[in-house]
Design an enzyme around this catalytic site. Structure first.
Site, mmCIF file in Angstrom:
data_model
loop_
_atom_site.group_PDB
_atom_site.id
_atom_site.type_symbol
_atom_site.label_atom_id
_atom_site.label_comp_id
_atom_site.label_asym_id
_atom_site.label_seq_id
_atom_site.Cartn_x
_atom_site.Cartn_y
_atom_site.Cartn_z
ATOM 1 N N THR C 17 0.814 -1.223 0.000
ATOM 2 C CA THR C 17 0.000 0.000 0.000
ATOM 3 C C THR C 17 0.844 1.268 0.000
ATOM 4 O OG1 THR C 17 -0.154 0.001 2.411
ATOM 5 C CG2 THR C 17 -1.906 -1.131 1.221
ATOM 6 N N GLY C 18 2.157 1.150 0.182
ATOM 7 C CA GLY C 18 3.024 2.327 0.129
ATOM 8 C C GLY C 18 3.085 2.889 -1.282
ATOM 9 N N GLN C 20 5.657 3.478 -3.391
ATOM 10 C CA GLN C 20 6.457 2.664 -4.307
ATOM 11 C C GLN C 20 5.800 1.308 -4.579
ATOM 12 O OE1 GLN C 20 10.540 1.767 -3.149
ATOM 13 N NE2 GLN C 20 11.097 2.428 -5.210
ATOM 14 N N ILE C 97 13.606 -4.819 -2.520
ATOM 15 C CA ILE C 97 13.900 -3.587 -3.241
ATOM 16 C C ILE C 97 14.443 -2.522 -2.285
ATOM 17 C CG2 ILE C 97 12.903 -1.781 -4.710
ATOM 18 C CD1 ILE C 97 12.850 -4.629 -5.946
ATOM 19 N N GLU C 99 16.008 0.202 0.072
ATOM 20 C CA GLU C 99 17.370 0.705 0.260
ATOM 21 C C GLU C 99 17.637 0.996 1.720
ATOM 22 O OE1 GLU C 99 18.920 3.995 -2.286
ATOM 23 O OE2 GLU C 99 16.864 3.944 -3.047
ATOM 24 N N TYR C 160 19.429 -1.204 -16.699
ATOM 25 C CA TYR C 160 18.467 -0.784 -17.729
ATOM 26 C C TYR C 160 19.216 -0.273 -18.956
ATOM 27 C CZ TYR C 160 16.049 -0.148 -13.212
ATOM 28 O OH TYR C 160 15.593 -0.269 -11.933
ATOM 29 N N GLU C 210 30.897 -3.457 -10.058
ATOM 30 C CA GLU C 210 31.267 -2.088 -9.742
ATOM 31 C C GLU C 210 32.316 -2.108 -8.643
ATOM 32 O OE1 GLU C 210 27.422 -0.401 -8.731
ATOM 33 O OE2 GLU C 210 27.660 -0.857 -6.616
ATOM 34 N N HIS C 249 25.875 3.787 -3.920
ATOM 35 C CA HIS C 249 25.604 2.493 -3.314
ATOM 36 C C HIS C 249 26.398 2.337 -2.016
ATOM 37 C CE1 HIS C 249 24.257 0.117 -7.114
ATOM 38 N NE2 HIS C 249 23.321 0.909 -6.633
#
Lengths: 292, 372, 292, 372
Positions: C17-18, C20, C97, C99, C160, C210, C249
């Site tokens: 429901t948030g 995002q 997902i 962070e 992406y 990375e 990151h």
């Protein structure tokens, strides 16, 4: 043959320099057990009946990479640490003789062992023996002769009593496992019976229960659900025990109406497992099952 | 080791679990001096370790000072199932809308702590489990992650309440911190203004952990009888029964089986006494002495399967007891195993017959005690 | 086909429901993902783009026993609890997902998940997508077309970008996995590559590393030790990054001389993995490997 | 977040890890008022977050008051690698027999805490690991069982010492309690009388856990530059570099790659600036404003791959910055993805060319900045 331990078992003794550890190391060596090393912090370099002693399990395993099992005579307050040390050194079978291990310690290290695919037997148990020559425990050597009866028990001396009855009736033992008398133990009836099912040298199983908990009832349900079984004879200690009192073993207590011998005996009979009323009935029941 | 309710309430206070307001009193004056901290109606509760104190008249409600005096007088000193009442709790009677149940126990099956929550409290939880299992919710607690918020939400949803977070976390704090086998609130009251309050407190601590529980390690357990306390001091395990045949064995399972056999052949075991593994003559002497002292015991059956325990040591202990205490009872000994021959020979000299089979020996002691 | 997720994947959204959670639920449904339920404590009975919402994972799984995966949009402080809830409800794939999850939380729940045989992807990751119709993540739908290239990356938008380059060069994707940009993540290059090795629809793998840590170096050693490999093209972001600074990151930091792009690129080349200097070289290198 | 040595020493004191006796002083007077608590020789240590303060002259030994005054005066206010020294530690110089190393770190590979112990301390541990790996012992700590006694025994055996138990348990307490990425004692001194003493203290706390670390959550990190602190306030990620081409991207990996491409084509990136996912016009405006303000920056490359981030929002942010701040630098935009057409159209009106391919755009900004 037999289950869990056999002639390929290579043993480390944790707490080897203590009175109990040293005493039983001698008898295990006499029985034929392959004991490669022992550990007692601070006693590196000593020898116990010819077995070299190390400060840490890590050092012992480095010196003897063949070690695959550990037997513990460590005092109760230090058992948890000793178990973590053994597990983290890659040992996959731990047999804990020590009594009075705090339950919250047992809960934690038994769950930890399970995560790491390490089998724990005990605490508060007499150990495991596969005659004729592999003993990780404290049983009297002379009562355990090789044969086709699997024996699994929550009790120590009572196990020896039954081994004695079998011996007198010319019945031998494939493996005998004392799973321990504490409320929280590493391996239970179901798991041991599962090993016996897969063991070609075992033809029938004697299961020695006692009051407290519902391990016997859970075993009965499990047994009942199996398609392929091996015959079982059961015995339950504590028919005359009062409610609410611990009978020596930390786990042997009837509490809140749970864990009585009556409930266990009835449940065994309900699923078709014969129950001996006296120890001397066990060989008789076994022989009649084996002759079927 | 079971705690008294007032000890358990102290631990609940420490864990910030809400309780109905209470005081404890060791005597009449203390009760009368302090009760004014509370509002009537006040419940007077006998402090005993045995169960069923309510039915035994150990719990009474007082609506005024008069009644309070009466109840405190009656209950203090009362004997409940053999246990003397040495103190009482006075507690405000809560306005209860609904009685619930919550506990954390050690679960043998999953080898983990388990949350037990019931929609029905104030009654025997085992009865509820049998009659209405759907009224009980069980949640396994992984010992490495403890009580998580999601478990709280599941319990709340099941009990149709919304504020059990601090109680459940508090229970688990107590459970872990004091190494409990059981922490139980029964009943957990939902009050008229929708607050949750513990009305009773039950805690059982793991005996094996006492050595590191500073708060309790020197507490003498008054659950134990006189002889049970002596036995603990000497380092063997003794449990009193009501019969007349004394039992000594080595190993808990063997000793229980020895009792069972005596009962099987028609006898009444007087006790459980396990001398443990590797006992020496002194332990055997002390063990046998306890039984010899008790007039109610008419005969004694000693059953030894020698492994670490040496039969000669056992024989020496028996002989010492006979010499020092005199023999006024029938004694039957069964003894096999380590140094069996030597032990048997020693006892022969004192005219004690030694058997090889426990079944035969059990029959013999029953015969000796009842048939003469 | 593809790895880990496919048309059999049935998804629960934790934190649905948030902002995002709700936003991406819409795009996942549009892509074809089978989302059966969502969880937000206190929001039972609501619907998000037609997906029913429950208070607890337990309730959701009871209503939809087919659920086998959970995707998390839970705020960082609550991620640990949400993961334990999902694992204890029997879910075997968790994609996180969120962070800024505290590292000590991640250490604990990732170890816990491993014990329970639950696969965790993330935290701090864009998710996982198996074109043409299964997405558990936040990638732009239109860039991910089905094909035979496996893509595994520590980065989101850069993934992406590479998907875009592949698309423009008529290369499709079997599965793309964003493993996450945190120092502690549930699944690493080696584990994902292992899945790709077993996946028939994957012919070559693009690995996007990375700066920070030594996952690329460890992968190179692993790759080098394999007998049967699938071709890999590598890319490493952060060649121009300074030492001692976190580059966005949490895990992208060169510290104490460790984790530089130079070390990673050299190691890749040492074991025979071609490294693209620019993103637009990736399709070129891939085509030359596939035509061999 | 890296702590100052004096902050780390405070945490070590809390964890009862023995340190050489020390005080911290923010200015000359404070140092001179308090140094008498210590015995000479006294070490004066600059409190900075950058490494290599010793080589930069930030650590000096004083044998008497004279020398102490001189060192404190010199070191306070000193500039070490761009960082001003605002405080100093004064500490008693220990009588050192041997320098060891001990730390607990977060290990990415095993996803667990790891004990690192080295027979050689006081030097760069990475150097030791490369040169003499056999001098380093690593022990994985399972997060659910923590530091166990057997680990202590292994470390002691490896380092040939016998008293690291409380230090190792203390380090792990700090590591867990303050959610550290690193707790390190380097060197750990073995003194002439065989005591272990921490001579330095290094702690790095996990930024993501700050919200629940009351002691540190409001601490402003002075590691950050002026613009880095502004960026943190606005909610994007900014790291300063020494170049002249400003970089804006969305997503850490894409932004790094944008910098790398600029460098690849011969440019010098001036910064890392990641606006994150789903940034609106206001964030883009603030981000661009920071770069436009800095004279050293000659050109700006904005690289957006729109997913959650909408190209029209980005365009609006760029246009607002151009209007409010004026354009005194070359700006190149690469923009594809969500609402790409709308964004491109908006920027066209302000004569900003928008590219589809980041490689082409990178080449263009390098050309614009250096070839004109």
């Amino acid at each position: 043959m037999g289950i869990i331990v056999n002639s390929n078992t290579r043993v480390l003794i944790q707490g080897i320099t203590g009175k109990q550890g040293s005493f039983h190391t001698k008898f295990m060596l006499e029985y034929g057990t392959q004991i490669l090393a022992g550990v007692t912090p601070g006693k590196k370099g000593e020898k116990v009946h010819g077995v070299p002693v190390f400060n840490t399990v890590h050092e012992a395993v480095e010196a003897f990479p063949e070690i695959n099992s550990s037997l513990m005579f460590v005092p109760a307050p230090y058992v948890a640490d000793a178990v973590y040390e053994a597990i983290d050194s890659g040992i996959k079978l731990i047999v804990i003789i020590s009594e009075r291990v705090p339950i919250h310690d047992s809960i934690q290290f038994i769950n930890y062992a399970k995560q790491k695919n390490c089998l724990v037997i005990g605490p508060n148990c007499p150990g495991i023996i596969t005659p004729p020559s592999t003993k990780l425990g404290i049983m009297p050597n002379h009562l355990f002769k090789a044969g086709n009866i699997g024996l699994v028990s929550r009790s120590g001396t009572l196990t020896y009593e039954i081994a004695y009855k079998l011996l007198k009736n010319s019945l031998g033992i494939s493996t005998a496992v004392g799973i321990g008398g504490d409320p929280i133990i590493g391996t239970d009836f179901i798991e041991i019976y599962d090993y016996f099912l897969k063991d070609k040298s075992t033809s029938a199983v004697v299961l020695v229960g006692e009051i407290g908990g519902d391990m016997e009832e859970r075993f009965s349900d499990f047994y009942n659900s199996l398609k392929n079984k091996k015959p079982v004879v059961a015995f339950v200690a504590g028919r005359s025990a009062p409610e609410g009192k611990r009978m020596g073993h930390a786990g042997a207590i009837i509490s809140m109406g749970m864990g009585s011998a009556k409930s266990k005996v009835e449940k065994f009979k309900e699923v078709g497992i014969p129950v001996a009323d006296r120890p001397d009935e066990i060989p008789i029941l076994l022989k009649s099952l084996l002759n079927k | 080791m079971k705690l008294y309710e007032y000890e358990a309430r102290d631990l609940f206070d420490e864990a910030k679990i809400p309780l109905n307001k209470w005081i404890v009193a060791k005597n009449y004056d203390e009760a009368m001096n302090n009760y004014k901290l509370l509002k009537f109606p006040i419940v007077v509760k006998a402090q005993v370790l045995v169960g069923g104190r309510g039915k035994a008249g150990g719990v009474k409600i007082a609506n005024n000072e008069e009644e309070l005096k009466m109840h405190v007088k009656n209950i203090l000193g009362m004997n409940i199932k053999g246990e003397k009442v040495n103190s009482v709790i006075l507690a405000e009677a809560a306005q209860i809308k609904k009685e619930l149940y919550i506990s954390i126990i050690v679960d043998r099956n999953s080898r983990s702590p388990l949350i037990l929550a019931s929609k029905e409290g104030g009654v025997d939880i085992e009865e509820v489990a049998k009659k209405d299992p759907h009224k009980i919710m069980k949640i396994k607690i992984d010992p490495f992650i403890g009580v998580r918020d999601y478990m709280v939400r599941r319990v709340e949803s099941f009990l149709s309440i919304s504020n059990i977070n601090s109680i459940l976390k508090g229970l688990y704090f107590t459970f872990k911190n004091y190494e409990c086998e059981l922490v139980e609130i029964n009943p957990l009251a939902l009050t008229d203004n929708d607050e949750l309050v513990a009305i009773d407190a039950k805690i059982v601590i793991d005996d094996s952990a006492l050595f590191r529980l500073n708060k309790f390690k020197n507490r003498i357990s008054s659950e134990l009888s006189y002889y049970e306390n002596i036995a603990r001091k000497y380092g063997f395990s003794y449990v009193e029964q009501e019969g007349d045949i004394g039992i000594i064995g080595n190993g808990a399972g063997l000793t229980m089986t020895t009792m069972d056999l005596v009962q099987y052949y028609g006898g009444r075991p007087a006790n459980f006494l396990d001398i443990g593994g590797g006992a020496d003559a002194e332990i055997v002497y002390n063990a046998l002495s306890i039984l010899l002292e008790q007039d109610r015991i008419k005969g004694i059956f000693i059953n030894i399967l020698g492994g670490i325990t040496r039969c000669d040591e056992v024989a020496a202990g028996i002989i010492k007891a006979i010499k020092n205490k005199g023999v006024n009872k029938n004694i039957v000994v069964r003894m096999i195993g380590t140094n069996e021959e030597m032990g048997k020979k020693m006892l022969k000299e004192y005219n004690i017959d030694v058997f090889d089979e426990m079944e035969v020996a059990a029959k013999e002691i029953v015969n000796l005690v009842y048939k003469n």
